[in-house]
Design a protein around this motif. Structure first.
Motif, PDB file in Angstrom:
ATOM      1  N   GLU A 148      52.285  26.798  29.757  1.00 44.89           N
ATOM      2  CA  GLU A 148      51.187  27.737  29.955  1.00 44.89           C
ATOM      3  C   GLU A 148      51.510  28.675  31.110  1.00 44.89           C
ATOM      4  O   GLU A 148      52.299  28.336  32.004  1.00 44.89           O
ATOM      5  N   VAL A 149      50.889  29.853  31.085  1.00 43.56           N
ATOM      6  CA  VAL A 149      51.172  30.884  32.081  1.00 43.56           C
ATOM      7  C   VAL A 149      49.856  31.375  32.670  1.00 43.56           C
ATOM      8  O   VAL A 149      48.890  31.636  31.941  1.00 43.56           O
ATOM      9  N   VAL A 150      49.827  31.505  33.987  1.00 44.15           N
ATOM     10  CA  VAL A 150      48.675  32.090  34.674  1.00 44.15           C
ATOM     11  C   VAL A 150      49.104  33.457  35.196  1.00 44.15           C
ATOM     12  O   VAL A 150      50.057  33.562  35.968  1.00 44.15           O
ATOM     13  N   ILE A 151      48.422  34.509  34.774  1.00 42.69           N
ATOM     14  CA  ILE A 151      48.696  35.863  35.247  1.00 42.69           C
ATOM     15  C   ILE A 151      47.780  36.151  36.426  1.00 42.69           C
ATOM     16  O   ILE A 151      46.550  36.066  36.319  1.00 42.69           O
ATOM     17  N   CYS A 152      48.384  36.497  37.567  1.00 44.02           N
ATOM     18  CA  CYS A 152      47.612  36.836  38.769  1.00 44.02           C
ATOM     19  C   CYS A 152      47.843  38.309  39.105  1.00 44.02           C
ATOM     20  O   CYS A 152      48.988  38.747  39.234  1.00 44.02           O
ATOM     21  N   GLY A 153      46.771  39.042  39.247  1.00 46.26           N
ATOM     22  CA  GLY A 153      46.871  40.457  39.571  1.00 46.26           C
ATOM     23  C   GLY A 153      45.551  41.130  39.290  1.00 46.26           C
ATOM     24  O   GLY A 153      44.511  40.472  39.201  1.00 46.26           O
ATOM     25  N   GLY A 154      45.589  42.434  39.118  1.00 44.12           N
ATOM     26  CA  GLY A 154      44.379  43.176  38.825  1.00 44.12           C
ATOM     27  C   GLY A 154      44.398  43.714  37.407  1.00 44.12           C
ATOM     28  O   GLY A 154      45.189  43.276  36.562  1.00 44.12           O
ATOM     29  N   ASP A 155      43.552  44.686  37.139  1.00 43.06           N
ATOM     30  CA  ASP A 155      43.457  45.270  35.802  1.00 43.06           C
ATOM     31  C   ASP A 155      44.755  45.969  35.406  1.00 43.06           C
ATOM     32  O   ASP A 155      45.155  45.938  34.245  1.00 43.06           O
ATOM     33  N   GLY A 156      45.436  46.571  36.382  1.00 43.41           N
ATOM     34  CA  GLY A 156      46.714  47.209  36.101  1.00 43.41           C
ATOM     35  C   GLY A 156      47.770  46.201  35.686  1.00 43.41           C
ATOM     36  O   GLY A 156      48.617  46.489  34.827  1.00 43.41           O
ATOM     37  N   THR A 157      47.731  45.014  36.280  1.00 43.03           N
ATOM     38  CA  THR A 157      48.665  43.948  35.909  1.00 43.03           C
ATOM     39  C   THR A 157      48.442  43.520  34.462  1.00 43.03           C
ATOM     40  O   THR A 157      49.397  43.324  33.696  1.00 43.03           O
ATOM     41  N   LEU A 158      47.185  43.384  34.073  1.00 42.88           N
ATOM     42  CA  LEU A 158      46.865  43.020  32.689  1.00 42.88           C
ATOM     43  C   LEU A 158      47.299  44.121  31.726  1.00 42.88           C
ATOM     44  O   LEU A 158      47.805  43.846  30.630  1.00 42.88           O
ATOM     45  N   ASN A 159      47.117  45.379  32.130  1.00 39.92           N
ATOM     46  CA  ASN A 159      47.528  46.492  31.278  1.00 39.92           C
ATOM     47  C   ASN A 159      49.034  46.452  31.059  1.00 39.92           C
ATOM     48  O   ASN A 159      49.517  46.667  29.937  1.00 39.92           O
TER      49      ASN A 159
END
Length: 287
Positions: free
Chosen positions: A55-66
């Motif tokens: 599993e992976v946890v993405i940490c950042g803001g909306d730009g990171t998700l984009n």
């Protein structure tokens, strides 16, 4: 099973590392493997290297998700993708009704069947929304302020108010949704929203459901002849009550969108600025 925590150290004015390591205090029973985003070339490369149950946890803001959804075929990913906000605005997290006290959550379903924007010869999926008008102007000014003073906290509300009063000039806009044309003389905002929020907590489209079965998006147009009336109405966007002001706000729901201005202005895609834009198009995914 391995749990990878992928973080963007530049998020939240270079506070991304600190935010990501909070997960250690939340998930005390998991053995976390931390990876900074520059440790791999693409997200696709990272996910191709995973075992099925990793599993992976993405940490950042909306730009990171984009960046994630444009770098990875999220529709084809089987691994669990979690998200933990460490950005500045964190509008995606706000839209889900979450706060900074909440633990990471699985977001796979929110990353699939996303709308696509076409602008200046570029095609990009987006998570929250496309900002066009004074919201794009705010991102443009914020980028300039950040470049002058790296790490400075940007006050977008202040930029918007000063823009409304002094600097930003409204445009004529043509908005076409599912083949129907709407014309507006003095347009201040014309975003297309996949979620409800953008701009650090502005509920631009309070009735938009990012998981609605038809996968429609909402275009919100704020149009007014006078600066004072627009300025008086602007704070209500933080609660979503602006859509009740039918004389200056029009909302249109659909699947195919084209917005044209009569002069080039800045546009933002999930907070990332695109300059000199006269028009953009949005196409939604098949339901």
């Amino acid at each position: 099973m391995k749990t990878y925590v992928v973080y963007n150290k530049k998020a939240n004015n270079n506070q991304g590392v600190k935010g990501a390591f909070r997960i250690k205090d939340i998930w005390t029973t998991k053995d976390l493997i931390y990876k900074e985003v520059n440790e791999f070339d693409t997200y696709q490369e990272l996910f191709d290297s995973l075992d099925k149950d990793d599993e992976v946890v993405i940490c950042g803001g909306d730009g990171t998700l984009n960046y994630l959804v444009n770098d990875l075929d999220c529709d084809a990913v089987d691994n669990a993708i979690y998200y933990y906000p460490t950005g500045t605005g964190n509008d995606f997290w706000t839209d889900l009704g979450k706060t900074e006290e909440d633990p990471p959550m699985i977001i796979n379903k929110y990353l699939r069947k996303l709308p696509v924007v076409k602008v200046n010869g570029m095609k990009r999926k987006f998570i929250n929304g496309i900002g066009y008008g004074i919201d794009g102007y705010c991102c443009e000014v914020g980028d300039k302020q950040r470049a002058k003073d790296n790490g400075k906290q940007i006050n977008y509300t202040s930029i918007a108010i000063k823009g409304l009063l002094f600097h930003y000039k409204p445009t004529k806009a043509s908005v076409t949704v599912d083949g129907k044309l709407y014309a507006f003389d003095k347009t201040w905002l014309a975003p297309t929203m996949n979620g409800r929020c953008y701009g650090g907590g502005m509920y631009a489209a309070p009735d938009q459901d990012r998981l609605n079965p038809e996968r429609t998006v909402t275009v919100m147009v704020m149009h007014s002849r006078g600066k004072i009336g627009t300025l008086a109405a602007f704070p209500s966007i933080f609660t979503g009550d602006h859509v009740k002001k039918k004389d200056i706000v029009t909302t249109i729901v659909g699947k195919s969108v084209r917005v044209e201005f009569d002069r080039p202005v800045a546009l933002q895609i999930d907070g990332e600025t695109v300059l000199n834009v006269r028009e953009y198009e949005v196409e939604t995914a098949e339901a």
